[in-house]
Design a protein around this motif. Structure first.
Motif, mmCIF file in Angstrom:
data_model
loop_
_atom_site.group_PDB
_atom_site.id
_atom_site.type_symbol
_atom_site.label_atom_id
_atom_site.label_comp_id
_atom_site.label_asym_id
_atom_site.label_seq_id
_atom_site.Cartn_x
_atom_site.Cartn_y
_atom_site.Cartn_z
ATOM 1 N N THR A 34 0.797 -1.375 0.038
ATOM 2 C CA THR A 34 -0.253 0.096 0.049
ATOM 3 C C THR A 34 0.981 1.167 -0.296
ATOM 4 N N GLY A 35 0.711 2.150 -1.007
ATOM 5 C CA GLY A 35 1.333 3.322 -1.150
ATOM 6 C C GLY A 35 2.605 3.292 -1.723
ATOM 7 N N HIS A 36 3.136 1.978 -2.308
ATOM 8 C CA HIS A 36 4.321 1.739 -2.797
ATOM 9 C C HIS A 36 4.335 1.355 -4.445
ATOM 10 N N ILE A 37 5.133 1.733 -5.025
ATOM 11 C CA ILE A 37 5.461 1.295 -6.438
ATOM 12 C C ILE A 37 6.592 0.076 -6.141
ATOM 13 N N LEU A 38 6.292 -1.005 -6.821
ATOM 14 C CA LEU A 38 7.388 -2.148 -6.833
ATOM 15 C C LEU A 38 8.252 -1.953 -7.961
ATOM 16 N N VAL A 49 0.581 -2.726 -7.138
ATOM 17 C CA VAL A 49 -0.498 -3.835 -6.795
ATOM 18 C C VAL A 49 -1.381 -3.408 -5.805
ATOM 19 N N LEU A 50 -2.686 -3.223 -5.967
ATOM 20 C CA LEU A 50 -3.704 -2.822 -5.228
ATOM 21 C C LEU A 50 -4.478 -3.787 -4.427
ATOM 22 N N ALA A 115 12.082 -3.307 -5.526
ATOM 23 C CA ALA A 115 12.295 -2.264 -4.453
ATOM 24 C C ALA A 115 11.011 -1.510 -4.151
ATOM 25 N N LEU A 116 10.552 -1.083 -2.900
ATOM 26 C CA LEU A 116 9.493 -0.498 -2.647
ATOM 27 C C LEU A 116 9.791 0.933 -2.585
ATOM 28 N N ARG A 117 9.116 1.808 -3.650
ATOM 29 C CA ARG A 117 9.454 3.109 -3.684
ATOM 30 C C ARG A 117 8.060 3.691 -3.496
ATOM 31 N N PRO A 118 7.972 4.513 -2.751
ATOM 32 C CA PRO A 118 6.993 5.576 -2.307
ATOM 33 C C PRO A 118 6.088 6.003 -3.681
#
Length: 121
Positions: A34-38, A49-50, A115-118
């Motif tokens: 939630t709140g991230h771009i993979l 991914v929602l 990577a988990l990017r905001p």
């Protein structure tokens, strides 16, 4: 060609020596994404991914769409990359705190580290 595409999208990315925690619950996974771009920057892959069960993004300049569900402790997804349909697959998901590591075939296949990017508002 399909295997090549799958290998590229799920290419084996070296993981660091940091401790990893396997995510086994849907709620843990949703909290992580939630709140991230993979992102796999080197491969120009960015996915969102929602919680609603949808996947959107881009890989190698082509659109990615799909759906996912959590089943028996695994992230199970169907995806389309451009005009190519990628086979349904259930994947083990682990985290090292800054990334998510997806391992295909319920943990026995290839791994990809995102990577988990905001996400920007």
């Amino acid at each position: 060609m399909k295997q090549l595409v799958t290998a590229l999208v799920l290419s084996l990315i070296a993981t660091s020596a940091t401790a990893q925690e396997t995510l086994t619950q849907r709620a843990e996974f949703v909290k992580a994404v939630t709140g991230h771009i993979l992102e796999i920057r080197l491969l120009r892959v960015q996915l969102e991914v929602l919680d609603s069960g949808t996947i959107t993004g881009k890989a190698f300049g082509r659109g990615v769409t799909g759906t996912w569900k959590w089943k028996d402790g695994f992230f199970c997804r169907s995806m389309t990359w451009g005009d190519r349909e990628l086979a349904y697959n259930c994947q083990q998901v682990a985290t090292d705190g800054t990334s998510l590591i997806f391992t295909s075939d319920k943990g026995s296949g290839r791994s990809a580290k995102f990577a988990l990017r905001p996400a920007t508002p």
